[in-house]
Write an enzyme that holds these catalytic residues in place. Structure first.
Site, short mmCIF file in Angstrom:
data_model
loop_
_atom_site.label_atom_id
_atom_site.label_comp_id
_atom_site.label_asym_id
_atom_site.label_seq_id
_atom_site.Cartn_x
_atom_site.Cartn_y
_atom_site.Cartn_z
N HIS A 63 0.81 -1.22 0.00
CA HIS A 63 0.00 0.00 0.00
C HIS A 63 0.84 1.27 0.00
O HIS A 63 0.45 2.27 -0.59
CB HIS A 63 -1.01 -0.05 1.16
N GLU A 107 -14.91 -1.40 -6.92
CA GLU A 107 -14.57 -2.78 -6.59
C GLU A 107 -15.72 -3.66 -7.09
O GLU A 107 -16.87 -3.43 -6.73
CB GLU A 107 -14.39 -2.90 -5.07
N ASP A 138 -18.05 -3.22 -12.19
CA ASP A 138 -16.89 -3.70 -12.96
C ASP A 138 -16.03 -2.48 -13.34
O ASP A 138 -16.51 -1.58 -14.03
CB ASP A 138 -17.42 -4.41 -14.21
N GLY A 139 -14.78 -2.47 -12.90
CA GLY A 139 -13.91 -1.33 -13.19
C GLY A 139 -13.73 -1.10 -14.68
O GLY A 139 -13.59 0.05 -15.13
N ASP A 156 -5.50 -1.75 -8.43
CA ASP A 156 -5.11 -2.63 -7.32
C ASP A 156 -5.86 -3.94 -7.53
O ASP A 156 -6.83 -4.25 -6.86
CB ASP A 156 -5.51 -1.94 -6.02
N SER A 157 -5.36 -4.73 -8.48
CA SER A 157 -6.11 -5.89 -8.96
C SER A 157 -5.53 -7.21 -8.48
O SER A 157 -4.40 -7.27 -7.99
CB SER A 157 -6.09 -5.90 -10.50
N THR A 158 -6.30 -8.25 -8.65
CA THR A 158 -5.81 -9.62 -8.49
C THR A 158 -5.02 -9.99 -9.76
O THR A 158 -4.83 -9.16 -10.65
CB THR A 158 -6.99 -10.59 -8.33
N ASP A 159 -4.60 -11.24 -9.83
CA ASP A 159 -3.90 -11.73 -11.02
C ASP A 159 -4.83 -11.72 -12.24
O ASP A 159 -6.04 -11.68 -12.09
CB ASP A 159 -3.42 -13.18 -10.78
N PRO A 163 -11.80 -12.60 -11.95
CA PRO A 163 -12.37 -11.26 -12.06
C PRO A 163 -11.37 -10.20 -12.49
O PRO A 163 -11.76 -9.17 -13.04
CB PRO A 163 -12.88 -10.95 -10.64
#
Lengths: 284, 284
Positions: A63, A107, A138-139, A156-159, A163
Site C-alpha cells: 500500500h 470494486e 466492474d472497473g 489494485d487488482s488480483t492476477d 475477475p
C-alpha cells in the site's frame, strides 16, 4: 491442539505455508471464494480463490508503494480512481493526503469490502472517509465513459485470471488513458519477474502500456507473502517521468510517516535487475 | 509416481516447499549435514543442516550482488579473500575479472566444496582457476594473523548458528579490518529484516561493523529461496563510500554480462525501506 496450515501453490512445484490459529470466515461471492484466517506470523489475512491478498504483517509494503510513488511525482493530485483494492488499504493511504479531494473506488465484489470492514479494519477503516465514494461495479465498464476526469488511477487488482482478467487488457489501459487528465498517472499491479506464469503476465502488461502511454516504467518492491517476494508495479504517465520529476521536498513536507516508502527508495526501486529489464524491453 | 517435497521452515510458523525429482546425495561432514536435490523449478540445489544454500535458478542473484558491488566501487582490487562460499559461486564471479591476481578462499568444510565440484559445476567449476587458492580451515582463525593483505574480503557465510557463528562476531570483524589494505572493503552476508530471528542477526552484525569501519552500509536484493525473499549484504569500508565512489564507467568497461547486477541497480539497492533503516540506525 490441532496443527493447522494454510498452503498456497506459488507454482505447481513451489508451496508456501502459514501456520494458522483459525480459519474463521469463508464465503463464495458472485465472483470468487473469500477466506479469512488468523495467524501468529502474519496476523489476520484473507485469500481470494486460494491466493493470499492482504495480511497485517506486510500489507504496508504494497500500500505504501502503490500510493506514495505517484503522489511524490505529482503532489497536486486531487481526483483519484482506485480500481479493485477491496481491502481498503490503497484508499487508506490516499486519505492521508488532505490535498486529495475525491477518491472513487470501484470494486467489483462488494462482499470483499464488507468482509474487510468487519474483519480487517487495519486496511478497511478509512473507507468511511467522506471523500471516498464506493462503487460496486466492474472497473472495466466504469472507466469506459470517463474522459479527462482523474489525475491518478490506481489499479489494485488480483492476477489476470478470474475477475481481474479485464484489468490487464489493451482496451482497458486505453480507457484509463482517456479517463486521465493531461498530466495523469496510472499505477497498476504488475505481477512478478521470477516465476514463469507471473513473468508472462508482467511482459504482456508492459508491452501494452508502453504502446499507449508516452512514459511507461516498472518499479519493484519486497512483498514476502507473494510468490517469490519480488513484486512489481507499473508506472504509466502522460507527462511526468517518475524519477526525474519526483518532488522530494514537496512530498516530505506532507509529513507522512511511512514504514516502507521514502523518497530515496522511490528512486532506487526503478533500478531493476538486468534480467527484468531485458524481459520488459523485449517486444513480444 | 511418488510425490516428493523438500520443506524448509522459514520460521516456526512459515514453511517453504519445493517439489523435487530426487534427493540424490546426503552426507554428514565433520561440521554439518549436506543434502543435494534435483528439482524442476530450481534445478539442482543443496542444503546445509536443512537450510537452502544454493540452487541453479537464483544463485546468480546472490553471487552477482556479493561480488560486483565492491568491484564497481574499487575496480583496482587485486587480492581477495573469500570466507565460506564453498559452492564456488562467489569465486566464480571474481575469476571473471582478469585484473584480480589472487583469490584466497577459506572454507571450513571441504566436504561442501567436493560435493559442489561433483554435483554443482554451475557454481564450482571456476575453483580450478589458477588464481584460486583453497584453504580448508576456519575462516576466523585464518584471518587472525593477516595484516594489510587483502583489498577485499567477502564473507559468504551461513546463518549465525552452527559453523557460521564466529563469522558474526566483533573480534572477527576487527580481524578483517586489520587484514584489509588501506582502501579495503568487507562485504558480508547480512541476513534479512523481515522475520524476527533474521532481523536480530542483521541488527547485531550492523551495530558491530559500524563500530569498527568508518563506512558501514547495507544493501538489499531479491533472493526468492531465502526466508521472505528480502536479503541483505553489508558493505563496510575503510575509505570508499559505496554510492558516491562507484566507478560506473570503469566497471562497465570490464564488459561483464550480468543477469542481476547493473550499475543503476547498484545505487538503487542501497536505498532501504524506512523500517529497515530504522532498525539499523537503532543502537542495541
Amino acid at each position: 491442539m490441532i496443527d493447522l496450515w494454510y498452503t498456497e501453490s506459488h507454482t505447481e512445484n513451489v508451496r508456501f505455508s502459514i501456520k494458522i490459529n483459525k480459519h474463521f470466515h469463508s464465503e463464495t461471492s458472485e465472483f470468487q471464494k473469500i477466506d479469512f484466517f488468523e495467524s501468529t506470523e502474519f496476523g489476520t489475512f484473507f485469500t481470494l480463490d486460494g491466493l493470499m491478498m492482504v495480511n497485517e504483517k506486510d500489507e504496508f509494503v504494497y500500500h505504501d508503494m502503490i500510493s506514495h510513488v505517484p503522489l511524490a511525482v505529482n503532489p497536486s493530485v486531487k481526483k483519484v480512481l482506485v480500481i479493485g483494492g477491496g481491502d481498503g488499504g490503497t484508499a487508506r493511504e490516499l486519505t492521508r493526503y488532505e490535498s486529495i479531494e475525491r477518491i472513487d473506488m470501484v470494486e467489483i465484489d462488494e462482499a470483499v469490502v464488507r468482509a474487510c470492514q468487519k474483519y480487517l479494519p487495519l486496511t478497511a477503516s478509512k473507507l468511511e472517509d467522506s471523500r471516498v465514494n464506493l462503487y460496486f461495479e466492474d472497473g472495466v465498464a466504469f472507466v469506459k465513459d470517463k474522459k479527462d476526469e482523474y489525475d491518478l488511477i490506481l489499479v489494485d487488482s488480483t492476477d489476470p485470471i478470474g475477475p481481474g482478467e479485464g484489468l490487464f487488457t489493451r482496451a482497458f489501459y486505453q480507457d484509463c488513458f482517456d479517463a486521465l487528465t493531461k498530466d495523469g498517472i496510472l499505477v497498476n499491479q504488475h505481477e512478478s519477474p521470477y516465476y514463469q506464469r507471473d513473468a508472462i503476465a508482467m511482459k504482456k502488461a508492459h508491452s501494452k502500456l508502453k504502446e499507449i502511454f508516452p512514459i511507461s516504467k516498472v518499479y519493484q518492491f519486497h512483498m514476502p507473502t507473494y510468490p517469490s517476494g519480488h513484486w512489481l508495479f507499473g508506472f504509466a504517465s502522460k507527462s511526468f517521468d517518475p524519477i526525474k520529476d519526483i518532488k522530494k521536498d514537496e512530498w516530505n513536507k506532507f509529513g507522512l510517516k511511512t514504514k516502507y516508502y521514502n523518497t530515496d527508495l522511490h528512486v532506487g526501486c526503478f533500478a531493476l535487475p538486468t534480467y527484468v529489464k531485458e524481459m520488459l524491453d523485449k517486444n513480444e
